[in-house]
Scaffold this active site. Structure first.
Site, mmCIF file in Angstrom:
data_model
loop_
_atom_site.group_PDB
_atom_site.id
_atom_site.type_symbol
_atom_site.label_atom_id
_atom_site.label_comp_id
_atom_site.label_asym_id
_atom_site.label_seq_id
_atom_site.Cartn_x
_atom_site.Cartn_y
_atom_site.Cartn_z
ATOM 1 N N ARG A 136 0.854 -1.177 0.000
ATOM 2 C CA ARG A 136 0.000 0.000 0.000
ATOM 3 C C ARG A 136 0.898 1.238 0.000
ATOM 4 O O ARG A 136 1.465 1.615 1.034
ATOM 5 C CB ARG A 136 -0.869 -0.033 1.263
ATOM 6 C CG ARG A 136 -1.981 0.987 1.308
ATOM 7 C CD ARG A 136 -2.583 1.010 2.708
ATOM 8 N NE ARG A 136 -1.684 1.678 3.656
ATOM 9 C CZ ARG A 136 -1.580 1.360 4.934
ATOM 10 N NH1 ARG A 136 -2.261 0.358 5.438
ATOM 11 N NH2 ARG A 136 -0.758 2.051 5.728
ATOM 12 N N HIS A 178 -3.295 4.352 4.983
ATOM 13 C CA HIS A 178 -4.472 3.481 5.075
ATOM 14 C C HIS A 178 -5.704 4.184 4.519
ATOM 15 O O HIS A 178 -6.460 3.623 3.720
ATOM 16 C CB HIS A 178 -4.701 3.077 6.531
ATOM 17 C CG HIS A 178 -5.935 2.276 6.755
ATOM 18 N ND1 HIS A 178 -6.079 0.983 6.302
ATOM 19 C CD2 HIS A 178 -7.100 2.587 7.385
ATOM 20 C CE1 HIS A 178 -7.265 0.528 6.636
ATOM 21 N NE2 HIS A 178 -7.909 1.478 7.298
ATOM 22 N N TYR A 184 4.254 4.565 11.591
ATOM 23 C CA TYR A 184 4.524 3.134 11.747
ATOM 24 C C TYR A 184 5.337 2.520 10.612
ATOM 25 O O TYR A 184 5.594 1.323 10.631
ATOM 26 C CB TYR A 184 3.206 2.360 11.910
ATOM 27 C CG TYR A 184 2.182 2.589 10.815
ATOM 28 C CD1 TYR A 184 2.240 1.867 9.624
ATOM 29 C CD2 TYR A 184 1.168 3.518 10.976
ATOM 30 C CE1 TYR A 184 1.304 2.067 8.623
ATOM 31 C CE2 TYR A 184 0.224 3.727 9.990
ATOM 32 C CZ TYR A 184 0.291 2.996 8.814
ATOM 33 O OH TYR A 184 -0.634 3.205 7.828
#
Length: 378
Positions: free
Chosen positions: A273, A277, A286
């Site tokens: 990705r 998100h 993260y």
């Protein structure tokens, strides 16, 4: 004597065959050790050039679709958008391998796959716009509504596929799940039912490395997510999700495997990705920029375009034509989202149950009373 000390071999079977049935050899169900690839391998020489050019056009459209949807979100036209940037090869291949009579069961990140099935972008993004539960006729497009709860669409796919087979209909259901979805009970229940019923279903797991901020290493200790298939007696396949040709090939075989009555298939596509998100997520908290840069080198669009150019299968004119078509799609999206739709709050209660429940009727009456009071404040 412990279980580890017990004798093994044909004469030492723990369970009699008449009680539990014959044991199945798990070897044919196991995925390959490494993800299957085609581009950059000798297998690529056998690929249909027109198929590769078609996949390229679809990827270009998909990338522009993601970019435009992200821009619409920044403009406030969409409430939220989970981009599939970097995962476009999985999205377009999933739609391309299905017949018109087959069914697609998408997750919330799979709007590109929905658009690739022929749904207009404004309809595919209705839920994410916040205007209604849903934006298209599922029966007309053979595409289920977007599923926001993780993996709850997977049992639905199994149920529909099994029912279709009982009716004698030639239907395969393909359901799309993220790596985070494989941690949900619905996913495992779906696999179990699919295996027991031998349902014509393909499970496509897009392993993009993270369930929001949780890395795969903290979700599963399995060698690969494709290995989860063997526990349910179904076939597992592992494919490079950034190799459009490989994804198309593996999914084509999986759909045919399911259609022919040989059982369901779990395909894990290893991808990434590239964006956060959703637009509400800060991915820098993260993951490192170096990690993202490394995966950008394996961008599915760039990988396929490089292959086409190196093999003289596309020229500047072909690239420009694909880009022009993508700009037309983006212009269509901007035009469709320019005007605000007329909304009826009472439509919230439509298409929830075939027969409204008492609780739903009570809620509808309350809202109707509130709307009437607003219209006539006396």
């Amino acid at each position: 004597m412990t279980l580890l000390d017990q004798p093994t071999g044909p004469s030492a079977s723990v369970w009699p065959p008449d009680a539990h049935g014959p044991r199945r050899d798990p070897a044919p169900l196991l995925p390959d050790p490494e993800p299957f690839r085609m581009l950059g391998t000798p297998a690529a020489d056998k690929l249909d050039p027109e198929l590769l050019r078609d996949l390229y056009r679809r990827l270009v459209l998909g990338r522009r679709y993601n970019q435009q949807a992200t821009t619409l979100t920044k403009q406030g036209r969409l409430a939220v958008y989970p981009a599939s940037t970097g995962q476009e090869a999985c999205q377009v291949a999933a739609a391309a391998v299905l017949r018109e009579t087959d069914w697609l069961f998408p997750s919330y990140r799979d709007t590109l796959a929905v658009v690739s099935r022929g749904v207009r972008p404004v309809a595919a993004l209705t839920l994410l716009r916040g205007n209604a539960h849903h934006g298209w006729d599922p029966k007309a497009h053979r595409t289920a509504p977007l599923c926001t709860p993780l993996a709850t669409q997977a049992p639905h796919a199994v149920g529909l596929a099994h029912a279709a087979r009982l009716r004698g209909d030639d239907v395969v259901a393909l359901t799309m799940v993220g790596d985070g979805g494989t941690s949900e009970g619905d996913f495992h229940e779906a696999l179990n039912f699919a295996g027991v019923l031998n349902a014509p279903v393909v499970f496509l797991v897009q392993n993009n490395g993270y369930a929001i901020s949780v890395p795969l290493s903290k979700q599963s200790a399995a060698p690969t997510l494709a290995h989860k298939a063997v526990g349910y007696g179904i076939s597992g396949r592992l494919v490079d999700g950034n190799d459009a040709a490989a994804v198309h090939s593996v999914l084509t075989e999986a759909v045919e495997h399911a259609r022919s009555g040989r059982g369901p298939v779990l395909v894990e596509a290893v991808t990434y990705r590239l964006e956060a998100h959703t637009n509400a997520d800060d991915a820098t908290r993260y993951r490192t920029s170096d990690e993202v840069v490394a995966w950008r080198q394996r961008d599915p669009l760039a990988v396929l375009e490089r292959h086409l150019r190196e093999h003289d299968l596309i020229d500047d004119a072909g690239v420009a034509a694909a880009a022009e078509a993508a700009e037309e799609l983006a212009a269509e999206m901007r035009a469709e989202f320019h005007s605000e739709p007329e909304l009826d709050p009472m439509s919230l209660f439509e298409h929830v149950y075939a027969e409204p429940t008492p609780q739903l009727r009570e809620q509808a009456d309350l809202l109707a009373a509130e709307l009437a009071a607003e219209a006539d404040p006396r």
